[in-house]
Write an enzyme that holds these catalytic residues in place. Sequence first.
Site, mmCIF file in Angstrom:
data_model
loop_
_atom_site.group_PDB
_atom_site.id
_atom_site.type_symbol
_atom_site.label_atom_id
_atom_site.label_comp_id
_atom_site.label_asym_id
_atom_site.label_seq_id
_atom_site.Cartn_x
_atom_site.Cartn_y
_atom_site.Cartn_z
ATOM 1 N N GLY A 285 0.242 -6.004 -2.672
ATOM 2 C CA GLY A 285 1.794 -6.889 -2.534
ATOM 3 C C GLY A 285 1.813 -7.525 -1.351
ATOM 4 C CD GLU B 20 -0.995 -5.483 2.663
ATOM 5 O OE1 GLU B 20 -1.812 -5.789 3.683
ATOM 6 O OE2 GLU B 20 -1.545 -4.420 2.022
ATOM 7 C CB SER C 171 -0.972 -0.022 1.396
ATOM 8 O OG SER C 171 -1.617 1.326 1.100
ATOM 9 N N GLY C 172 0.625 2.308 -0.800
ATOM 10 C CA GLY C 172 1.309 3.328 -0.878
ATOM 11 C C GLY C 172 2.361 3.451 -2.160
ATOM 12 C CB SER D 206 -4.681 2.791 0.185
ATOM 13 O OG SER D 206 -4.303 1.381 0.363
ATOM 14 C CB SER D 207 -6.389 -0.236 -4.435
ATOM 15 O OG SER D 207 -6.249 0.883 -5.444
ATOM 16 C CB THR E 52 -4.152 2.740 -7.616
ATOM 17 O OG1 THR E 52 -4.537 1.835 -6.485
ATOM 18 C CG2 THR E 52 -5.653 3.386 -8.282
ATOM 19 C CG ASN F 224 -1.570 5.339 -1.153
ATOM 20 O OD1 ASN F 224 -1.425 6.558 -1.484
ATOM 21 N ND2 ASN F 224 -1.892 4.416 -2.231
#
Length: 1726
Positions: A438, A440, A163-164, A215-216, A168, A212
């Site tokens: 990804g 985590e 994330s971040g 973030s998605s 996206t 982020n």
Amino acid sequence: MALAELYTQYNRVWIPDNEEVWQSAEITKNYKAGDCFLHVQLEDGTELNYPVDPAALPPLRNPDILVGENDLTALSYLHEPAVLHNLKVRFVESRLIYTYSGIILVAINPYKQLPIYGDAIIHAYSGQNMGDMDPHIFAVAEEAYKQMARNNKNQSIIVSGESGAGKTVSARYTMRYFATVSKSSSNAHVEDRVLASNPITEAVGNAKTTRNDNSSRFGKYTEISFDQSYQIIGANMRTYLLEKSRVVFQSENERNYHIFYQLCASAMQPEYKHLKLGSAEEFNYTRMGGSTVIEGVDDRANMVETQKTFALLGLKGDFQMDVFKMLAAILHLGNVEITAVGDERSSISLKDKHLNIFCELLDLNCDKMAQWLCHRKIITTSETVIKPMTRPQAVNARDALAKKIYSHLFDFIVERINQALQFPGKQHTFIGVLDIYGFETFDVNSFEQFCINYANEKLQQQFNLHVFKLEQEEYMKEDIPWTLIDFYDNQRVIDLIEAKMGILELLDEECLLPHGTDENWLQKLYNNFVNKNALFEKPRMSNTSFIIQHFADKVEYKCEGFLEKNRDTVHEFHLCANFFQDSPVSISPFSSTINIKSARPVLKSPNKQLRMTVGSKFRNSLSLLMVTLNATTPHYVRCIKPNDEKLPFEFDSKRVAQQLRACGVLETIRISAQSYPSRWTYIEFFSRYSILMTQQELSINDKKQICKIVLQRLIQDHNQYQFGRTKIFFRAGQVAYLEKLRSDKLRHACIVIQKSVRGWLQRKKFLCIKQAALIIQQYFRGQRTVRQAITARALKETWAAIMIQKYCRGYLVRRLCQLIHVAAVTIQAYTRGFLARKKYQKMLKEHKAVILQKYARAWLARRRFQNIRRFVLNIQLSYRVQQLQKKMEEKSKENHSLLERLTSLASTHMNDMDTIQKLELDLEKLTAQKRTCEEKGKKEKEDSDQKILKLENQNKELQEEKKTLEIKLQEKTEEMKEKMDDLTKQLFNDVQKEENQRMILEKNFQNQKQDYEKEIELLKAEIKILKEEKSQLQNQIQQEIVIQDGLKTEVGQLAKQAQKIPELQKEIELLQTQKLDVEKQAQSQKRELREKMSEVTKQLLESYDFEDVRSRLSTEDLEHLNEDGELWFAYEGLKKATRVMESHFQSQKEIYEKEIEGLNFKVEHLSQDINHLQKLFREENDINDGIRLEVSRLTSENLVIPDLKQQVSELENQKLDLENRLQEQAIKLKEMSHRLHYELEGDRTQRRNNEAQNEVNIKEKEGLKVKAQQIEGMSNGLIQDETQDEVQSKIKQETTRLTVENMDLEEKLDMKDRIIKKLEDQIKTLTKSVEKAEAHVPASSKEYIGMMEYKKEDEERIIQNLILDLKPRGVVVNMIPGLPAHILFMCVRYADYLNDADMLKSFMNVTIDGIKQVVKEHSEDFEMLSFWLSNTYYFLNCLKQYSGEEEFMKCNTPRQNKNCLKHFDLSEYRQILSDLSIRIYYQFIVVMENSIQPMIVPGMLEYESLQGISGLKPTGFRKRSSSIDDTDTYTMTSILQQLSYFYSTMCQNGLDSELLKQAVKQLFFLIGAITLNSLFLRKDMCSCRKGMQIRCNISYLEEWLKDKNLQSSNAKETLEPLSQAAWLLQVKKITDDDAKEICEHCTSLSTVQIVKILNSYTPIDDFEKRVTPSFVRKVQAMLNNREDAPQLMLDTKYLFQVTFPFTPSPHALELIQVPSSFRLGFLTRV
């Protein structure tokens, strides 16, 4: 070589560091095998003895030349510190966020907007190979698109990262790239709708997290569908694992999904009033994280954007409002207050504001909703129990309901988006874009992280298999032996999670149990896997967690909440039917009732299907995803987060290293390092390491063989490299070793150069010092000698000498000055005299020139008269030559008779020769007799000696007789000599006369022949002129028949002049008779000579009686004669005379034979000329016959003219009578006379304006008779009935009308008379056609008025032949530029001349349509576009030039001003043609750009023409070349040749010079822009040597401009940005002065462009230095005050505004002729 041998002094290594992960150090002492310490020095200068293990030495650092590479696999040493350092250098120093790692694109989030995603960048990457440009997300997208189009195979782009990291954004850019490069031709705008899905899914699926701002919170796989033309036709989206818990809970500094805040920001808008929303701080579900605002984000503006994208997808306002109602209901549901009633109950007030709003928005019963939020129903086999819930349970149930509603709403929005993106046709191929989380790992990891890491394990397995597949294909293609490499196989981890009795299956099993708990499930995991599976561990200090060893790292998971999240529990609400059913009947989920199913399927009847858990669903969808990915060709993008603080261009090595391990980049590097990671083509290796090759090796022609020999010599271990078909494969470290050898060789060469230079400098310094010392010694010794030698006497003598020298030198100088003065005066005198004489000569010449002009003009006048006379004589000769032909035939017959006579003469000559030979035989006999006589004389002498005394008396007598005989002999010999001399003189005189006469005849004959040839040529020219005149006469005869009278008189004159032809024939006969007489005289002279010679010989023979002489002479007398030699002398003289005569006859014979041959040749030549003349005269006779027929026809037509004249005269008489009668009545009708006067004045003005309408038919004359009769009848009526008013009014009308008509007729008759006179004058001037033909002026130039007569039905033929079928190459040669345009305008003039608006409008419309059609049909044909751009431009200029407007008539000639349009204003058509010209020009520019664009980058950037300027460097997996020979590449010469082709074609087509300059300027701008854009996107090209090459190429372009004389086109200025960029690459970039100079010089480059070049600057050798970040920041600070555009790329599609200057045509319309190749014979010149 051994690896330990590389650890030598000055080499650098990496040692571990706690803060930076790895730290660089330089070896200060050579390492030896067995040493326990490595002596190094850190970058801060610290000396360190680093303990090492001989089996695991620290990793070596790559040479600086390899640092900052585009591809990590190009590094010689492939390990973690090398990768980290390369990424850091590119990211921090070069500001480059993309880097290749084999097939992976590593994308580091810059946390800053960069100008590298515009449409110009997209177009720059479109069509390029992946390794040709700098790494970019667009390069990956282009590679996927290209492989799909090339192989017809589906592709997928896998974007992953934590994330971040920018997943996206990367996925959004790939979709935008596909939408841009594959624009569909339809108007459906499918690409825009595909892109519009991103803002919607981001609004409902993205949220702010601590890592982020966007973030998605879900995974997404988007399939973009393409048709057979590879254009987007639709898309489909699949989502994975939405984070539903975020709807009801957010951590600190986090937000809920963006859509909630957008709604709250727009709450005050009128259309949202009914939702009863407020600010985000008012709702529990949006204020929980304490951060409701994102810096730099406008939620209200984003809401507007979301609505627009909804509308773009076809989701109208009603649907949007339903969605917003559901979202507002969720927010209000979160604010429902649940109060505790005791310990086991809870309740909700019916007056709760938010509950009422929630029920109102969803149309629910408020009482039941309040009840069921606090109660739940338990169904058993025997009864149904309603059980109250505690407050925490009720809160959980409320939150579960909110999550369920949002989850179904999210799925339904995605479903509607997919429906909007559906397409009716069949999908040909697709490209899938996977945007998924990804790997985590957090402090607390739960069910979501478990599923995410499970998905990444599956993706990593797929990635490993794909990498090995590509490696195997590469090795097989290059014929390299393939060996298996050990790598980490994560199949065991996947089995641990998804296999039978794995973690997921045990979790589902526990979820099925009524009283299943997280602790029970965890205990089952401990029992099944602890100490049984090495990848599963139990934490030492916790009984609520478990550890799994993933491929990236160990992760500890908390078991709390696993079962609840896997079940996705929502308690059943007893609120009717079909809201959120698993299989809803209605498409819309917005029903009036809610029914949420229970999460306890064990209590349901056994015949119903068991409800799937979240884990099962995720596993199935993941399996389906893997099947899809395995069926496609994958492309990988790994997004990296550089730091956790979101600081721009800050690099945290620890975090990056962690992510590199997690995303598989380091695993890829490790796999590559085990095989042959470095791969060079043979040409790259040869170019880079030719410095290491010997002269003997370089002498080999095969470069591939040279590379093999060199490598075998340099690297002894053959296992360290492999030779492929096109590449050389190196193991890790070998390229660094070769670089070390190269740098050592260069260093040694530098030392040698330095040694020589320093020695030279020291020697130079020594020689200077030595010279200075010698001079000092010289002066010192001189001073010492002077001091020693100076005395008083010496000083006086010296002073005296100086005085003497002074006066002597003064005298010499004065004398020299005087001499110079005298010389100067003399020169001036001569010069002035010369100038005066020159001026006098000039004046004299001018005076003489005037005299010469006077005589020359007189001569010209005489010559004109002679030409006229010659014209008449030529016509006379046309009849004479016919008779010459007959006489030439007679002459040929006479020549045959002459030949016969010559043969007879030759036979007689042979007879004479035979007689001469007989005489010679007689002489020989006489000599023989003489000899016998001498012999007898000797015998008799012996006898006579005895009788001498007796014969003395006889001797005396004989002597006397002898004397008398001698006297007689002398007299006879003298007579013979005189006769011979007379004969020879007469003979030579006759011969000379004959030769002179023959030469004179030949000269006369040749002169006559030349005259005849000239006359024949003149006749030919006259025949051509007569042909032209025939066509002209035909046109003139059709217009005016009166001209035939002049032709009759002319024919009569020609007939009279033709009577002189017999006189010429008589002269020719006289010449022939003279020639015959001369030939007869020559023959007669020959005969006389022969007769004279025969007579002489006979006389000689007869005069000498040899027998008598012998009888009369005794032997003594003979002996006495022989002693004196007189008789023999006479005999010898006679023999010589005969020989001279024979030789003379022989020479005369040869001369006559040559003459006869020459005459025969001339006779043959004359016969050929006669035949030629016969043909010419036959043609002339045919033409004359045609003229006679035409004249006879015209004479027959002329008979009508007198009748017409008589009719006209009668009409004039009638008109006079009528005027007299009208004058008598004018007294009685004064008012009517005034009106008639005004009307007559108006008619006269109208008559003057309409003088051009001179063509009147015979029908009008007949109508004139009828009208005259009517006038007579009406005049009689007027005389009889003067008192009738009605009759008077009619008379007034008729008289006014008839007077006007009479005036018109009178005027027309006058015009007829003038035209007749004019035509008669033109007939008289026809005799001057020869002179006009010689002066190259058309004979009838004054007869045409610059129009083309055509019929309206011929318009299509004109357009077809002149526009559609016309080929440019057949027109541009030897023709005036714009000839079709001039012909078209001449047709326009004819329509204007007829004053026919419909005809003119029709012709202009079909002309414009024809030009549009030919341009459309040949839209890619450069020559055709150039040709019609030129002709459209000329046509437009003609319309302006002859429009009659003063501003366009300034440069016109008087004749051109007369040709102006008379009746119509074509300004509207001029505007249409101007727009059409602009359209053709821009299409013309596009065609040129498309032709030259593929040549620009190879020619301007890649091709290296300068010796020793090679900039090749090692490349990695992405290769730009794959073979040694690249013969098809473009060079700078290709560009120049293409430009020259453009220039020559434009010049041939007559394109205006201003337009040509504008086109060249546009091309040069394109060359500069594309080259500069490519330079920005290719870091490998940003070097000093490449700057030198670019500057050289620019000089070639400037030289081309100078050669074509195009300096004034401003094309050079368009290359200024490129020139400054080349200068920037070459200039020094170290000090503050350098930065200031850069800022002052680079005025055409923007700040962004300058910084980009400085950041991308790449040294080619170790001796160059990189640009330091501090210097870049310094330059950037100096440029902050600049106000320039922020974009990086130049707009290559920019077009300069085109201007069409008005250039009047110098060509006279009346002189333009239509070539026969145009096939326009149906047009007639007027």
